[in-house]
Every structure is written in structure tokens, then in C-alpha cells.
Scaffold this motif. Sequence first.
Motif, PDB file in Angstrom:
ATOM      1  N   UNK A 103       0.793  -1.227   0.000  1.00 19.83           N
ATOM      2  CA  UNK A 103       0.000   0.000   0.000  1.00 19.83           C
ATOM      3  C   UNK A 103       0.822   1.273   0.000  1.00 19.83           C
ATOM      4  N   UNK A 104       2.099   1.191  -0.284  1.00 19.82           N
ATOM      5  CA  UNK A 104       2.989   2.357  -0.283  1.00 19.82           C
ATOM      6  C   UNK A 104       2.509   3.408  -1.280  1.00 19.82           C
ATOM      7  N   UNK A 105       2.436   4.666  -0.845  1.00 18.29           N
ATOM      8  CA  UNK A 105       1.861   5.735  -1.669  1.00 18.29           C
ATOM      9  C   UNK A 105       2.647   5.973  -2.957  1.00 18.29           C
ATOM     10  N   UNK A 106       3.986   5.831  -2.895  1.00 12.50           N
ATOM     11  CA  UNK A 106       4.806   6.093  -4.067  1.00 12.50           C
ATOM     12  C   UNK A 106       4.570   5.134  -5.215  1.00 12.50           C
ATOM     13  N   UNK A 107       3.948   4.000  -4.938  1.00  3.45           N
ATOM     14  CA  UNK A 107       3.700   3.018  -5.996  1.00  3.45           C
ATOM     15  C   UNK A 107       2.723   3.546  -7.051  1.00  3.45           C
ATOM     16  N   UNK A 108       1.847   4.457  -6.645  1.00  2.00           N
ATOM     17  CA  UNK A 108       0.849   4.973  -7.584  1.00  2.00           C
ATOM     18  C   UNK A 108       1.496   5.538  -8.838  1.00  2.00           C
ATOM     19  N   UNK A 109       2.556   6.324  -8.664  1.00  2.00           N
ATOM     20  CA  UNK A 109       3.176   6.992  -9.810  1.00  2.00           C
ATOM     21  C   UNK A 109       3.901   5.992 -10.712  1.00  2.00           C
ATOM     22  N   UNK A 110       4.481   4.959 -10.101  1.00  2.00           N
ATOM     23  CA  UNK A 110       5.110   3.917 -10.899  1.00  2.00           C
ATOM     24  C   UNK A 110       4.064   3.111 -11.664  1.00  2.00           C
ATOM     25  N   UNK A 111       2.946   2.786 -11.014  1.00  2.00           N
ATOM     26  CA  UNK A 111       1.887   2.033 -11.693  1.00  2.00           C
ATOM     27  C   UNK A 111       1.296   2.843 -12.847  1.00  2.00           C
ATOM     28  N   UNK A 112       1.037   4.109 -12.618  1.00  2.67           N
ATOM     29  CA  UNK A 112       0.482   4.957 -13.687  1.00  2.67           C
ATOM     30  C   UNK A 112       1.490   5.109 -14.827  1.00  2.67           C
ATOM     31  N   UNK A 113       2.770   5.196 -14.443  1.00  5.68           N
ATOM     32  CA  UNK A 113       3.803   5.264 -15.472  1.00  5.68           C
ATOM     33  C   UNK A 113       3.827   4.014 -16.337  1.00  5.68           C
ATOM     34  N   UNK A 114       3.694   2.846 -15.724  1.00  6.44           N
ATOM     35  CA  UNK A 114       3.692   1.601 -16.493  1.00  6.44           C
ATOM     36  C   UNK A 114       2.455   1.496 -17.386  1.00  6.44           C
ATOM     37  N   UNK A 115       1.309   1.951 -16.904  1.00  9.55           N
ATOM     38  CA  UNK A 115       0.098   1.928 -17.734  1.00  9.55           C
ATOM     39  C   UNK A 115       0.303   2.784 -18.979  1.00  9.55           C
ATOM     40  N   UNK A 116       0.875   3.967 -18.802  1.00 11.86           N
ATOM     41  CA  UNK A 116       1.150   4.840 -19.944  1.00 11.86           C
ATOM     42  C   UNK A 116       2.164   4.191 -20.884  1.00 11.86           C
ATOM     43  N   UNK A 117       3.206   3.590 -20.300  1.00 14.32           N
ATOM     44  CA  UNK A 117       4.255   2.950 -21.098  1.00 14.32           C
ATOM     45  C   UNK A 117       3.682   1.823 -21.953  1.00 14.32           C
ATOM     46  N   UNK A 118       2.901   0.934 -21.340  1.00 12.24           N
ATOM     47  CA  UNK A 118       2.359  -0.206 -22.082  1.00 12.24           C
ATOM     48  C   UNK A 118       1.344   0.246 -23.128  1.00 12.24           C
ATOM     49  N   UNK A 119       0.627   1.336 -22.839  1.00  9.86           N
ATOM     50  CA  UNK A 119      -0.239   1.906 -23.879  1.00  9.86           C
ATOM     51  C   UNK A 119       0.580   2.383 -25.064  1.00  9.86           C
ATOM     52  N   UNK A 120       1.723   2.999 -24.786  1.00  6.41           N
ATOM     53  CA  UNK A 120       2.559   3.551 -25.850  1.00  6.41           C
ATOM     54  C   UNK A 120       3.131   2.463 -26.750  1.00  6.41           C
ATOM     55  N   UNK A 121       3.454   1.301 -26.173  1.00  6.22           N
ATOM     56  CA  UNK A 121       4.051   0.222 -26.975  1.00  6.22           C
ATOM     57  C   UNK A 121       3.000  -0.773 -27.447  1.00  6.22           C
ATOM     58  N   UNK A 122       1.729  -0.556 -27.095  1.00  6.55           N
ATOM     59  CA  UNK A 122       0.651  -1.411 -27.578  1.00  6.55           C
ATOM     60  C   UNK A 122       0.501  -2.717 -26.838  1.00  6.55           C
ATOM     61  N   UNK A 123       1.033  -2.828 -25.646  1.00  2.00           N
ATOM     62  CA  UNK A 123       0.907  -4.054 -24.857  1.00  2.00           C
ATOM     63  C   UNK A 123      -0.321  -3.911 -23.961  1.00  2.00           C
ATOM     64  N   UNK A 124      -1.503  -4.155 -24.513  1.00  4.74           N
ATOM     65  CA  UNK A 124      -2.756  -3.883 -23.806  1.00  4.74           C
ATOM     66  C   UNK A 124      -3.064  -4.907 -22.713  1.00  4.74           C
TER      67      UNK A 124
END
Length: 588
Positions: free
Chosen positions: A509-530
Motif C-alpha cells: 500500500x505504499x503511496x509512491x507506488x501509484x506513480x510507478x503504476x500509472x507510469x507503467x500503464x502509460x508505457x504499455x499503452x505507448x508500446x501497444x501491450x494492452x
Amino acid sequence: MVNSPALTLIFTSVPNHPEGNMNIYDICCIVTESHFSLCLTVLCSQLYQQGRLCQLGGEFCELEVFAKVLRASDKRHLLHHCFQALMDHGVKVASVLANSFSRRCSYIAESDAHVKEKAIQFGFVLGGFLSDAGWYGDAEKVFLSCLQLCTLHSEVLHCYRAVECCVRLLHVRNGNCKYHLGEETFKLAQSYMDKLAKHGHQANKAALYGELCALLFAKSHYDEAYRWCIEAMKEITPGLPVKVVVDVLRQASKACVVKREFRKAEQLIKHAVFLAREHFGHKHPKYSDTLLDYGFYLLNVDNICQSVAIYQTALDIRQSVFGGKNIHVATAHEDLAYSSYVHQYSSGKFDNALFHAERAIDIITHILPEDHLLLASSKRVKALILEEIAIDCHNKETEERLLQEAHDLHLSSLQLAKKAFGEFNVQTAKHYGNLGRLYQSMRKFKEAEEMHIKAIQIKEQLLGHEDYEVALSVGHLASLYNYDMNQYEDAERLYLRSIAIGKKLFGEGYSGLEYDYRGLIKLYNSVGNYEKVFEYHNVLSNWNRLRDRQFAVADALEDVNTTPQQTQEVVQAFLLAQSLGPTRPCLG
């Protein structure tokens, strides 16, 4: 008109009053305990409104009069607000008293040991008051004069006094960021300890080791600070002054926090808070000291909301006790500014954080030189806040102005840190990381990458590859690669590394994980890994549910046990846990 007989007596006893002929000490002696604080406050206020605060300063500047006032040891902390009002008014009472004491010590250099002992004891009281009030430079002068008197004799008593003097001197030098001189002071104290040992005597080392821990902590030498905090804890014995015990517990807790020994840190700081509240009261500056360190613990275990509340309480106490342009008030403003910035990071509402950051800088620049190290952290906090305000700004000109101001503040902080600590230091690395984030906001991506890599390299060498600070910088570099440089493979690797460290230290539940998770969602969207996009949307949803369940305590102060263990039990539990090896809680 005044209804209290005590206050009426005061107003008829003010200098130049036709019926009055008493000084401040005479007044303090005859009022009751319940009226003491009110009397001083009202007296100060009345004289100020009448344009006569300088008269009050005239009395306080008389060493004999102020010495008598300080005899009320249980009421001494109530003098701070009045003293600060004089300093704010331009009456340099702290330096006048320090200089007067120094001259007195030079006059009695040839006197007998009894006279010197009496002067040393008064010097400890005067220097202690000035230190508690935050006038470290003047307190240092007083303690140096005391130390000079101690060196004129070789008796065992004077060795004991010299050790005590060194502890006090080390404290004020720590507070004034004179770390090199602090190290010399510690070595001097050790030499006096050795002299005592040769005569078959031994002084308690708890306070000395606690101050060394504070010095090493300030220099970001965390392993050494942790080692010396253990030694300080071993020196806690029954009969030790409560103030010493509280301060050792505080320093040990902070050392445990930066070593990510959170269970130990929690037990130590909660006991320190309890002791300070029970012994000194909930309006005493020592209690506010423990609250600031409790807030530091809460912030580092990701209980951000409660840390803000605790920092606010500490600031309220310090403003009530000191008021005005006082260094203790400034540091409380800064701590509250940073915790408020972290707390409101996702909302973008930084007005409160900016107010406290600017207040801290205003106070520090008023009372200290413009190149004082204490400004480095305050400027850094303000720069972080300005950057976020600029990012959310829809006016291009205002955005550029705010970013440039943040840039100037960060560069100033970096230079102050490098001057004090050198290149290879955690504080310097933090400033490099902050510049990296800023350069990303300014769209200077190569410069941003260079700063982040510098920060990571220094932190890894000093703290190891799996420290919280390393995770922060790794996550920031991942964000740069992901959002601005299209280096998706590198970004993915760094995000996953940051997540692994965060979860290991703080749980799911660490608060800093949110930004990493959102970053990965954006990254996978960019490379088409849905498929991965869907996976991390679920991960983020689970994280949100965990955050909702965490930290259900309504008030962190209520969580401080009202029936705690005895101090010796806390000490023994800490030392036993230390012998069994490191432990970390799962905060998820």
C-alpha cells in the motif's frame, strides 16, 4: 483595567512608574506559578505598546538581573516569548549577555576554584537558555568561556565540568551546522573522558553519544549514526535526567528511520513523546521537539496525513513558546511545508505548503547569513513546490518565471550542500535528483538524465541498491525515459525496480507506488501491450483499496500508548532486538 492583583502589582512596578521600584526578578518572585507566564507576556506587551520595550531590554541585558530571573528553573521556558520579542525589536539581548559573561570569565581567570565553579554553573544555565531559545552562536560563546575556565584546573571536578561543557558545545554547534567544529568538540570530550578514567572515574556518555549521533545524522553518515545511537542507548541508566533520555530516544529513532528499522523507530519515538509530555507538559518546547521527530517517523512510514497533523501541532507549540523570528519556529515551518507538499502532491493544492516554506526562509534569512546551511533545505522545499505550481499553470510566462525561480533555489541549495558536505553525500545527491526533475519540467531532457544518474550513483554507493532514496531517483529517471525520451525498455526496467524496492520497504500500500503504476500503464499503452495495461489497471485498483484501509487511527497522538513500558524496558527491548538483527514491518 486589570483585575488580577498580580498583574496590578506588575503595572505598578514597571520602571519609571511613580509607585514602582522593583526589577523583573522581584516581580517574578512574588507572582504565583499560574500567573507567571501571563505576567511576563502582558508586561512585555504593555511596554511594547507604550514604546518602552527597550526598558525591558535594558533590564534583561543586565547580567545580574537576568541571572536572578533564570533561577526560576521550572518557569525558565516561559521567558522565551518575552526574550524573542526583545530580539525582534532590535535589542540584541542574547549577544549582550554572552559578551558580558565572557568578560566576567576573563576577569575571574585568576580567582580560586570556587569562584570559577560558580561561574561555570551559571554559564551552563545561561548558555542552556540561549541554546533552548535558538541563539546558538551566543550560546556557543558562553560555553567556550566555561570551557576556558575548566581548563585552568586539573582537578577531577573540572574534568567532569569540561565533559558537560563539551556536550553542550557540541549541541549548539550541531544546531548551527558547524559540523567540523562539532567533530573537534567530540574528540575533546573524549580526551577529558580519558583523563577521568586515569583517575578511576567515569562519566555517563549517553548525552555525548546522542549528540554525536545527531552530528553524523545531519551529515548523512547513517551507518555511523546508527552505530553510535546503539552506544548511547547502552548508556541510559536509572537516574539520568529526563531531558537526556528523551533526546537520546529521539536521535536513536531518527537513526532507525533512515536505516529503515521502522519497528524500533516507532517504539523509541513514541516513548520519547510520552516522556516529554508527562514530564515537561504539552506546551513545552521539548515536547514539540519529540513531535517533530514523530512527524518525521510518520512521514517516512508513509502515514503522510498524520505527519502533517503532528507537524502542525509542533509548530503551534513553538509559535506559542517563542513567537517572532525564531529559528525553532522556522524549522517547524519547513517540516510542515514539506509534509504538506507531499500530502497535497496528487491534488495540486500547494498554497499552504508554499506559505510555510516562504515563512521558514523569511525567518532564517532575517537571523542568519544568506549562505547558512539551514537555508539549503528550506530553499529546496520551496523549489519543489514552485515546480509543481508551474506545471499546473496555464500561463506560459508565469510557468517559465516559476521554473526559473525554482532553478535558482535548487542551484543555491546544491552549492550550500556541496560546500558543507562535498560531492559524495546523500544531501548533495538529493539536490542533483531535484534538479533532474526540474530540468525535465523545463524540457532539458539530457541535463535531467545527467542529474538523475548522478543522484542514483551517489545514493547507491552510500545507501546500497535497495534503499528508499535510490528507489525515488530510479522512479524519476524512469518517468523521464517514459514520458519524454521514448526509451521504453529502460523505463520499464527502472519502474519495476522502483516498485520492488518500495514494496519491500513499505508494503503493497505504499503511496509512491501509484506513480510507478500509472507510469507503467502509460508505457504499455505507448508500446501497444494492452494485456499489461489491463494488468496494471487492476494492480492500481487493488492499491487504491489498500490505501483506503491503511492508517485508520484518527489521531496519531492518541496512538501513543498512555500506559507505556518503563524506560529501561524500552531500552532493553531495543538492545535485544539489535542483537537479533534488523526487522522491518509490512505496512501494507
